[in-house]
Design a protein around this motif. Sequence first.
Motif, PDB file in Angstrom:
ATOM      1  N   ALA A 149       0.659  -1.151  -0.005  1.00 32.44           N
ATOM      2  CA  ALA A 149      -0.074  -0.172  -0.109  1.00 32.44           C
ATOM      3  C   ALA A 149       0.733   1.501  -0.111  1.00 32.44           C
ATOM      4  O   ALA A 149       0.708   2.380  -0.524  1.00 32.44           O
ATOM      5  CB  ALA A 149      -0.732  -0.110   1.254  1.00 32.44           C
ATOM      6  N   THR A 150       1.938   0.986   0.667  1.00 38.08           N
ATOM      7  CA  THR A 150       3.013   2.467   0.492  1.00 38.08           C
ATOM      8  C   THR A 150       3.623   2.414  -0.730  1.00 38.08           C
ATOM      9  O   THR A 150       3.649   3.480  -1.219  1.00 38.08           O
ATOM     10  CB  THR A 150       4.023   2.189   1.526  1.00 38.08           C
ATOM     11  N   ARG A 151       3.977   1.312  -1.380  1.00 36.51           N
ATOM     12  CA  ARG A 151       4.573   1.553  -2.694  1.00 36.51           C
ATOM     13  C   ARG A 151       3.490   1.877  -3.616  1.00 36.51           C
ATOM     14  O   ARG A 151       3.912   2.781  -4.624  1.00 36.51           O
ATOM     15  CB  ARG A 151       5.003   0.072  -3.167  1.00 36.51           C
ATOM     16  N   HIS A 152       2.216   1.819  -3.665  1.00 38.63           N
ATOM     17  CA  HIS A 152       1.113   2.280  -4.328  1.00 38.63           C
ATOM     18  C   HIS A 152       0.764   3.619  -3.934  1.00 38.63           C
ATOM     19  O   HIS A 152      -0.251   4.114  -4.599  1.00 38.63           O
ATOM     20  CB  HIS A 152       0.065   1.340  -4.596  1.00 38.63           C
ATOM     21  N   GLU A 153       1.403   4.168  -2.997  1.00 41.79           N
ATOM     22  CA  GLU A 153       1.001   5.526  -2.376  1.00 41.79           C
ATOM     23  C   GLU A 153      -0.366   5.753  -1.696  1.00 41.79           C
ATOM     24  O   GLU A 153      -0.729   7.022  -1.602  1.00 41.79           O
ATOM     25  CB  GLU A 153       1.302   6.432  -3.418  1.00 41.79           C
TER      26      GLU A 153
END
Length: 186
Positions: A149-153
């Motif tokens: 979820a962090t990688r996908h912002e």
Amino acid sequence: MAGIGVFCASSQRLERRWLDLAHDLGVEIARRGHELVSGGGCVGMMGAVADGARAGGGRTYGVIPQSLVDLEVADTKADELVVTDGMASRKTLMIQRADAFITLPGGLGTLDELFEVWTTAMLDHHRKPLLLFDADGFYAGLLDWLRGATRHEFIRPSAMSMLLVSRDVSEALDLVEAALLGMARQ
């Protein structure tokens, strides 16, 4: 002395290893001179962490909704037990009282507490350390999801950096104490 809030399972059908983990954390919190801030229950891991803190000579502060008192699962041995009108006010009081938070393995209620304290920290309502205790990889799937979820912002990297992770009782408290010390120096 810091107030260490612990979120964890209250299920009465857990394997002994989870109860032992909670008990060991309670003992270590007390050994280091901290107060345990708990959900005020006497069953499952919640009861074990409180029993551990008392066995270690520590002080326990519990916050429990009246509905759970009515089910006779209140930690009546707590040094201080506050009864609230519901789960939301319970979380609010725990966030106010604790200086840091450790989330042990648990279910939906435990995740609700973790995300509430994490969200309020992200919104800058407080700057209290929070640690996810990933015993035996219990939270590995959640951590993978959070990183994705962090990688996908969807989650800010700054939010992810707030979450400490440990698999060892002593290291967990070392990390929390270091974070508290760092905050005190600011």
